[in-house]
Design an enzyme around this catalytic site. Structure first.
Site, PDB file in Angstrom:
ATOM      1  N   GLY A   1      40.561  41.803  45.371  1.00 17.36           N
ATOM      2  CA  GLY A   1      39.259  42.128  44.782  1.00 17.36           C
ATOM      3  C   GLY A   1      38.992  41.227  43.596  1.00 17.36           C
ATOM      4  O   GLY A   1      39.885  40.501  43.128  1.00 17.36           O
TER       5      GLY A   1
ATOM      6  N   GLY B   1      38.899  42.106  37.372  1.00 18.89           N
ATOM      7  CA  GLY B   1      38.323  43.268  36.703  1.00 18.89           C
ATOM      8  C   GLY B   1      37.950  44.407  37.634  1.00 18.89           C
ATOM      9  O   GLY B   1      37.423  45.431  37.198  1.00 18.89           O
TER      10      GLY B   1
ATOM     11  N   THR C   1      45.215  45.638  39.004  1.00 21.53           N
ATOM     12  CA  THR C   1      46.376  45.855  38.134  1.00 21.53           C
ATOM     13  C   THR C   1      46.472  47.320  37.731  1.00 21.53           C
ATOM     14  O   THR C   1      47.548  47.931  37.791  1.00 21.53           O
ATOM     15  CB  THR C   1      46.259  44.965  36.874  1.00 21.53           C
ATOM     16  OG1 THR C   1      46.233  43.599  37.288  1.00 21.53           O
ATOM     17  CG2 THR C   1      47.424  45.172  35.926  1.00 21.53           C
TER      18      THR C   1
ATOM     19  N   SER D   1      43.235  36.999  45.360  1.00 19.11           N
ATOM     20  CA  SER D   1      43.385  36.578  46.770  1.00 19.11           C
ATOM     21  C   SER D   1      42.036  36.541  47.488  1.00 19.11           C
ATOM     22  O   SER D   1      41.787  37.324  48.399  1.00 19.11           O
ATOM     23  CB  SER D   1      44.411  37.435  47.517  1.00 19.11           C
ATOM     24  OG  SER D   1      44.324  38.814  47.240  1.00 19.11           O
TER      25      SER D   1
HETATM   26  P1  ADP Z   1      42.094  43.421  37.965  1.00 19.18           P
HETATM   27  O1  ADP Z   1      43.576  43.592  38.002  1.00 19.18           O
HETATM   28  O2  ADP Z   1      41.446  43.679  39.302  1.00 19.18           O
HETATM   29  O3  ADP Z   1      41.637  42.123  37.364  1.00 19.18           O
HETATM   30  P2  ADP Z   1      42.195  45.387  35.859  1.00 19.18           P
HETATM   31  O4  ADP Z   1      42.991  46.501  36.474  1.00 19.18           O
HETATM   32  O5  ADP Z   1      42.882  44.463  34.926  1.00 19.18           O
HETATM   33  O6  ADP Z   1      41.479  44.570  37.030  1.00 19.18           O
HETATM   34  O7  ADP Z   1      40.916  45.993  35.105  1.00 19.18           O
HETATM   35  C1  ADP Z   1      40.122  47.012  35.676  1.00 19.18           C
HETATM   36  C2  ADP Z   1      39.370  47.767  34.580  1.00 19.18           C
HETATM   37  O8  ADP Z   1      38.540  48.760  35.187  1.00 19.18           O
HETATM   38  C3  ADP Z   1      40.310  48.507  33.630  1.00 19.18           C
HETATM   39  O9  ADP Z   1      39.795  48.408  32.335  1.00 19.18           O
HETATM   40  C4  ADP Z   1      40.247  49.960  34.153  1.00 19.18           C
HETATM   41  O10 ADP Z   1      40.507  50.897  33.147  1.00 19.18           O
HETATM   42  C5  ADP Z   1      38.818  50.062  34.665  1.00 19.18           C
HETATM   43  N1  ADP Z   1      38.610  51.071  35.726  1.00 19.18           N
HETATM   44  C6  ADP Z   1      37.644  52.007  35.743  1.00 19.18           C
HETATM   45  N2  ADP Z   1      37.727  52.777  36.845  1.00 19.18           N
HETATM   46  C7  ADP Z   1      38.758  52.333  37.559  1.00 19.18           C
HETATM   47  C8  ADP Z   1      39.351  52.732  38.809  1.00 19.18           C
HETATM   48  N3  ADP Z   1      38.914  53.728  39.551  1.00 19.18           N
HETATM   49  N4  ADP Z   1      40.408  52.021  39.227  1.00 19.18           N
HETATM   50  C9  ADP Z   1      40.876  50.985  38.504  1.00 19.18           C
HETATM   51  N5  ADP Z   1      40.378  50.566  37.323  1.00 19.18           N
HETATM   52  C10 ADP Z   1      39.317  51.233  36.847  1.00 19.18           C
END
Ligand code: ADP
Length: 174
Positions: free
Chosen positions: A11, A14, A18, A85
């Site tokens: 995905g 953000g 993670t 990815s």
């Molecule tokens: P990625 O790893 O995809 O770049 P992160 O996990 O670092 O994204 O960041 C996602 C952000 O979205 C975090 O600040 C998290 O708290 C927020 N968030 C809100 N709702 C959700 C959810 N249902 N699942 C995952 N993250 C969420």
């Protein structure tokens, strides 16, 4: 030995890969799984240090993650990968070598990811300081048939985690 598998998160930056993988780790351990997370950002500081964001370098990065995750999986580990990815063909290449591949499409609208801007990368991409940023000036190819979809704009982290766990149960991995 526990049955290993790859839980492949994909995905936009953000979208929540993670966050969901980290929240899953203790849940899977509590069920007796050995767990490793191959996080995109962490991998890029060691296993893939020196690689950039051209299509070729991205493909190499993802193939390395897939290769290591596959080694872990065949040794009974629940291997979670959390990297953008973006290219479907490479994800499907890994699916083809890994018998126990579970793809999790983590999705939220681009503007939501951009507003979260967890790492400040979207602002840099918009300012032209980062070129070829996924979702801005590089494509993201969504999975056509993922085992799980987490809609992180609507769902809480807990709901996304539950969704993944129930699918893993249904598939017989936990
Ligand atoms: P990625 O790893 O995809 O770049 P992160 O996990 O670092 O994204 O960041 C996602 C952000 O979205 C975090 O600040 C998290 O708290 C927020 N968030 C809100 N709702 C959700 C959810 N249902 N699942 C995952 N993250 C969420």
């Amino acid at each position: 030995m526990e049955k290993g598998f790859i839980l492949w998160f994909t995905g936009l930056s953000g979208s929540g890969k993670t966050t969901i993988s980290q929240a899953l780790e203790p849940e899977l351990k509590a069920k007796g799984c050995k767990v490793e997370i191959l996080d995109g950002d962490v991998v890029r500081t060691n296993l893939s240090k020196g690689l950039g964001f051209s299509q070729e370098d991205r493909d190499t990065n993802i193939r390395r993650i897939g290769f290591v995750a596959h080694l872990l999986s065949r040794n009974g580990v629940a291997a979670m990968t959390a990297a953008i990815s973006p290219y479907r063909a490479i994800r499907d290449e890994i699916r083809a070598i890994e018998p126990n591949f579970v793809e999790v499409y983590v999705t939220a609208p681009l503007e939501v990811c951009e507003n979260r801007d967890v790492k400040g990368l979207y602002a840099k991409a918009r300012a032209g300081e980062i070129k070829g940023f996924t979702g801005i000036d590089d494509p993201y190819e969504a999975p056509l048939n993922p085992e799980i979809i987490c809609y992180t704009e609507q769902e809480s982290v807990e709901e996304s985690v539950k969704k993944v766990l129930s699918k893993l149960e249904q598939l017989g991995y936990i």
